[in-house]
Write a protein that holds these residues in place. Structure first.
Motif, PDB file in Angstrom:
ATOM      1  N   MET A   1       0.649  -1.238   0.430  1.00  0.00           N
ATOM      2  CA  MET A   1       0.120  -0.302  -0.270  1.00  0.00           C
ATOM      3  C   MET A   1       1.054   0.953  -0.179  1.00  0.00           C
ATOM      4  SD  MET A   1      -2.892   1.216   2.818  1.00  0.00           S
ATOM      5  CE  MET A   1      -3.190  -0.743   3.812  1.00  0.00           C
ATOM      6  N   HIS A   2       0.027   2.093  -1.142  1.00  0.00           N
ATOM      7  CA  HIS A   2       1.736   3.248  -0.685  1.00  0.00           C
ATOM      8  C   HIS A   2       0.978   4.354   0.091  1.00  0.00           C
ATOM      9  CE1 HIS A   2       3.507   6.901  -2.616  1.00  0.00           C
ATOM     10  NE2 HIS A   2       1.767   7.694  -2.869  1.00  0.00           N
ATOM     11  N   MET A   3       1.878   4.995   1.063  1.00  0.00           N
ATOM     12  CA  MET A   3       1.391   6.127   2.182  1.00  0.00           C
ATOM     13  C   MET A   3       0.850   7.157   1.928  1.00  0.00           C
ATOM     14  SD  MET A   3       0.720   4.254   4.992  1.00  0.00           S
ATOM     15  CE  MET A   3       0.543   2.765   3.249  1.00  0.00           C
ATOM     16  N   VAL A   4       0.840   8.088   1.492  1.00  0.00           N
ATOM     17  CA  VAL A   4       0.864   9.832   1.499  1.00  0.00           C
ATOM     18  C   VAL A   4       0.054  10.277   2.452  1.00  0.00           C
ATOM     19  CG1 VAL A   4      -0.546   8.865  -0.588  1.00  0.00           C
ATOM     20  CG2 VAL A   4      -2.488   8.658   0.580  1.00  0.00           C
ATOM     21  N   GLU A   5       0.359  11.281   2.580  1.00  0.00           N
ATOM     22  CA  GLU A   5       0.544  11.918   3.861  1.00  0.00           C
ATOM     23  C   GLU A   5      -1.782  12.256   3.975  1.00  0.00           C
ATOM     24  OE1 GLU A   5       0.908  16.343   5.559  1.00  0.00           O
ATOM     25  OE2 GLU A   5       2.204  15.803   3.870  1.00  0.00           O
ATOM     26  N   LEU A   6      -1.533  12.357   5.765  1.00  0.00           N
ATOM     27  CA  LEU A   6      -3.425  12.317   5.579  1.00  0.00           C
ATOM     28  C   LEU A   6      -3.391  13.765   5.039  1.00  0.00           C
ATOM     29  CD1 LEU A   6      -3.604   9.847   8.702  1.00  0.00           C
ATOM     30  CD2 LEU A   6      -4.607   9.935   6.453  1.00  0.00           C
ATOM     31  N   THR A   7      -4.870  14.152   4.844  1.00  0.00           N
ATOM     32  CA  THR A   7      -4.736  15.996   4.120  1.00  0.00           C
ATOM     33  C   THR A   7      -6.546  15.770   4.605  1.00  0.00           C
ATOM     34  OG1 THR A   7      -5.498  15.548   1.850  1.00  0.00           O
ATOM     35  CG2 THR A   7      -2.951  16.417   2.970  1.00  0.00           C
ATOM     36  N   ASP A   8      -6.654  17.468   4.918  1.00  0.00           N
ATOM     37  CA  ASP A   8      -8.582  16.791   4.517  1.00  0.00           C
ATOM     38  C   ASP A   8      -9.442  16.516   3.562  1.00  0.00           C
ATOM     39  OD1 ASP A   8      -8.540  18.253   7.385  1.00  0.00           O
ATOM     40  OD2 ASP A   8      -9.658  20.117   6.300  1.00  0.00           O
ATOM     41  N   ASP A   9      -9.116  16.786   2.416  1.00  0.00           N
ATOM     42  CA  ASP A   9      -9.213  16.912   0.756  1.00  0.00           C
ATOM     43  C   ASP A   9      -9.374  14.623   0.257  1.00  0.00           C
ATOM     44  OD1 ASP A   9      -9.437  19.143   0.290  1.00  0.00           O
ATOM     45  OD2 ASP A   9      -8.268  19.496  -0.523  1.00  0.00           O
ATOM     46  N   LEU A  10      -8.196  14.411   1.497  1.00  0.00           N
ATOM     47  CA  LEU A  10      -7.789  12.532   0.826  1.00  0.00           C
ATOM     48  C   LEU A  10      -9.308  12.507   2.402  1.00  0.00           C
ATOM     49  CD1 LEU A  10      -6.250  11.203  -0.216  1.00  0.00           C
ATOM     50  CD2 LEU A  10      -4.634  10.686   1.856  1.00  0.00           C
ATOM     51  N   ILE A  11      -9.209  12.687   3.339  1.00  0.00           N
ATOM     52  CA  ILE A  11     -10.679  12.008   4.349  1.00  0.00           C
ATOM     53  C   ILE A  11     -12.021  12.632   3.409  1.00  0.00           C
ATOM     54  CG2 ILE A  11     -11.485  12.860   6.332  1.00  0.00           C
ATOM     55  CD1 ILE A  11      -9.087  11.198   6.756  1.00  0.00           C
ATOM     56  N   LYS A  12     -12.018  13.606   2.633  1.00  0.00           N
ATOM     57  CA  LYS A  12     -13.522  14.381   2.069  1.00  0.00           C
ATOM     58  C   LYS A  12     -13.429  12.990   0.994  1.00  0.00           C
ATOM     59  CE  LYS A  12     -13.662  19.260   3.277  1.00  0.00           C
ATOM     60  NZ  LYS A  12     -12.512  20.154   3.675  1.00  0.00           N
ATOM     61  N   SER A  13     -12.548  12.945   0.389  1.00  0.00           N
ATOM     62  CA  SER A  13     -12.131  12.222  -0.303  1.00  0.00           C
ATOM     63  C   SER A  13     -13.481  10.807  -0.015  1.00  0.00           C
ATOM     64  CB  SER A  13     -11.655  11.964  -1.767  1.00  0.00           C
ATOM     65  OG  SER A  13     -10.179  11.436  -1.089  1.00  0.00           O
TER      66      SER A  13
ATOM     67  N   VAL B   1      -1.414   4.699   9.373  1.00  0.00           N
ATOM     68  CA  VAL B   1      -0.359   3.914  10.253  1.00  0.00           C
ATOM     69  C   VAL B   1       1.087   3.505   9.769  1.00  0.00           C
ATOM     70  CG1 VAL B   1      -2.264   2.278   8.578  1.00  0.00           C
ATOM     71  CG2 VAL B   1      -0.521   3.054   7.153  1.00  0.00           C
ATOM     72  N   ILE B   2       1.343   4.856   9.262  1.00  0.00           N
ATOM     73  CA  ILE B   2       2.625   5.261  10.001  1.00  0.00           C
ATOM     74  C   ILE B   2       3.188   6.587  10.645  1.00  0.00           C
ATOM     75  CG2 ILE B   2       3.310   4.453   7.731  1.00  0.00           C
ATOM     76  CD1 ILE B   2       3.721   7.173   6.990  1.00  0.00           C
ATOM     77  N   GLY B   3       1.257   6.757  12.061  1.00  0.00           N
ATOM     78  CA  GLY B   3       1.667   7.821  12.587  1.00  0.00           C
ATOM     79  C   GLY B   3       1.514   9.033  12.542  1.00  0.00           C
ATOM     80  N   ASP B   4       1.238   9.290  11.488  1.00  0.00           N
ATOM     81  CA  ASP B   4       0.884  11.005  10.601  1.00  0.00           C
ATOM     82  C   ASP B   4      -0.304  10.996  11.891  1.00  0.00           C
ATOM     83  OD1 ASP B   4       3.329  11.800   9.597  1.00  0.00           O
ATOM     84  OD2 ASP B   4       2.302  10.963   6.959  1.00  0.00           O
ATOM     85  N   LYS B   5      -0.445  11.941  12.192  1.00  0.00           N
ATOM     86  CA  LYS B   5      -2.015  12.610  12.804  1.00  0.00           C
ATOM     87  C   LYS B   5      -2.361  13.894  12.163  1.00  0.00           C
ATOM     88  CE  LYS B   5      -2.349  12.968  16.912  1.00  0.00           C
ATOM     89  NZ  LYS B   5      -2.199  13.229  18.807  1.00  0.00           N
ATOM     90  N   LEU B   6      -4.298  13.822  11.811  1.00  0.00           N
ATOM     91  CA  LEU B   6      -5.041  14.364  10.766  1.00  0.00           C
ATOM     92  C   LEU B   6      -5.683  15.280  12.248  1.00  0.00           C
ATOM     93  CD1 LEU B   6      -5.061  16.609   8.496  1.00  0.00           C
ATOM     94  CD2 LEU B   6      -7.115  14.900   8.031  1.00  0.00           C
ATOM     95  N   VAL B   7      -6.182  16.274  12.563  1.00  0.00           N
ATOM     96  CA  VAL B   7      -6.755  16.618  13.544  1.00  0.00           C
ATOM     97  C   VAL B   7      -8.294  17.663  12.398  1.00  0.00           C
ATOM     98  CG1 VAL B   7      -7.563  17.591  15.330  1.00  0.00           C
ATOM     99  CG2 VAL B   7      -5.540  16.258  15.532  1.00  0.00           C
ATOM    100  N   ILE B   8      -8.893  17.726  12.653  1.00  0.00           N
ATOM    101  CA  ILE B   8     -10.164  17.948  11.584  1.00  0.00           C
ATOM    102  C   ILE B   8     -11.336  18.898  12.800  1.00  0.00           C
ATOM    103  CG2 ILE B   8     -12.078  17.777   9.635  1.00  0.00           C
ATOM    104  CD1 ILE B   8     -10.854  15.945   9.050  1.00  0.00           C
ATOM    105  N   PRO B   9     -11.098  20.436  13.220  1.00  0.00           N
ATOM    106  CA  PRO B   9     -12.062  20.697  14.008  1.00  0.00           C
ATOM    107  C   PRO B   9     -13.628  20.553  14.017  1.00  0.00           C
ATOM    108  CG  PRO B   9     -10.302  22.053  12.901  1.00  0.00           C
ATOM    109  CD  PRO B   9     -10.454  20.815  11.907  1.00  0.00           C
ATOM    110  N   GLY B  10     -14.634  20.370  15.136  1.00  0.00           N
ATOM    111  CA  GLY B  10     -15.899  20.062  14.831  1.00  0.00           C
ATOM    112  C   GLY B  10     -16.524  21.114  14.035  1.00  0.00           C
ATOM    113  N   ASP B  11     -17.611  20.372  13.329  1.00  0.00           N
ATOM    114  CA  ASP B  11     -18.556  21.654  12.274  1.00  0.00           C
ATOM    115  C   ASP B  11     -19.895  21.368  12.448  1.00  0.00           C
ATOM    116  OD1 ASP B  11     -18.476  18.230  11.876  1.00  0.00           O
ATOM    117  OD2 ASP B  11     -18.431  18.252   9.772  1.00  0.00           O
ATOM    118  N   ILE B  12     -19.876  20.487  13.638  1.00  0.00           N
ATOM    119  CA  ILE B  12     -21.813  21.143  14.115  1.00  0.00           C
ATOM    120  C   ILE B  12     -21.599  21.299  15.531  1.00  0.00           C
ATOM    121  CG2 ILE B  12     -21.869  18.147  13.089  1.00  0.00           C
ATOM    122  CD1 ILE B  12     -21.812  17.591  15.764  1.00  0.00           C
TER     123      ILE B  12
END
Length: 133
Positions: free
Chosen positions: A1-13, A52-63
């Motif tokens: 599996m190719h590892m990519v950096e977690l981003t808001d756009d990646l999660i949204k996709s 899986v490689i330990g990167d962390k992405l925090v997305i603020p609350g939206d409700i």
């Protein structure tokens, strides 16, 4: 599996690809982009994703923020989960229902394929297996 950096756009996709499908498909899409687990703060929908490689992405609350009950009610938690799984409630309603039942956070362990619903302190938890798809 190719590892990519977690981003808001990646999660949204991953969310977009999962729209209209059962929760296990969302899990499958998150795993495909390298997410190992994530935590949801029920009272405001703040999300913390860990790869899986330990990167962390925090997305603020939206409700609109609300107070979660301090009393853990297991049967109400199970009922809220079932109602959401059956498509009776939308996700914001699900969060309000589990919050009213005393759930403050939940963690989706994608490696272990389970969701751990956590009450006001660590002695109150409820765990559900995530079905494979």
């Amino acid at each position: 599996m190719h590892m990519v950096e977690l981003t808001d756009d990646l999660i949204k996709s991953a969310e977009e690809r999962s729209k209209g499908q059962a929760y296990p498909f969302f899990v499958k899409n998150l795993k495909a982009i390298g997410v190992d687990n994530y935590e949801i703060k029920v009272g405001n929908h703040k999300r913390t994703y860990i790869s899986v490689i330990g990167d962390k992405l925090v997305i603020p609350g939206d409700i609109p923020e609300f107070e979660c009950a301090e009393t853990f009610e297991l049967e109400s938690v199970k009922t809220a989960i079932k109602r959401n799984q059956e498509g009776i409630t939308d996700y914001p309603t699900f969060l309000r229902e589990i919050g009213a039942a005393g759930i403050h956070t939940y963690v989706a362990d994608l490696a272990g394929m389970k969701v751990i619903y956590q009450g006001p302190n660590s002695e109150y938890e409820y765990e559900e297996v995530i079905p494979e798809v």
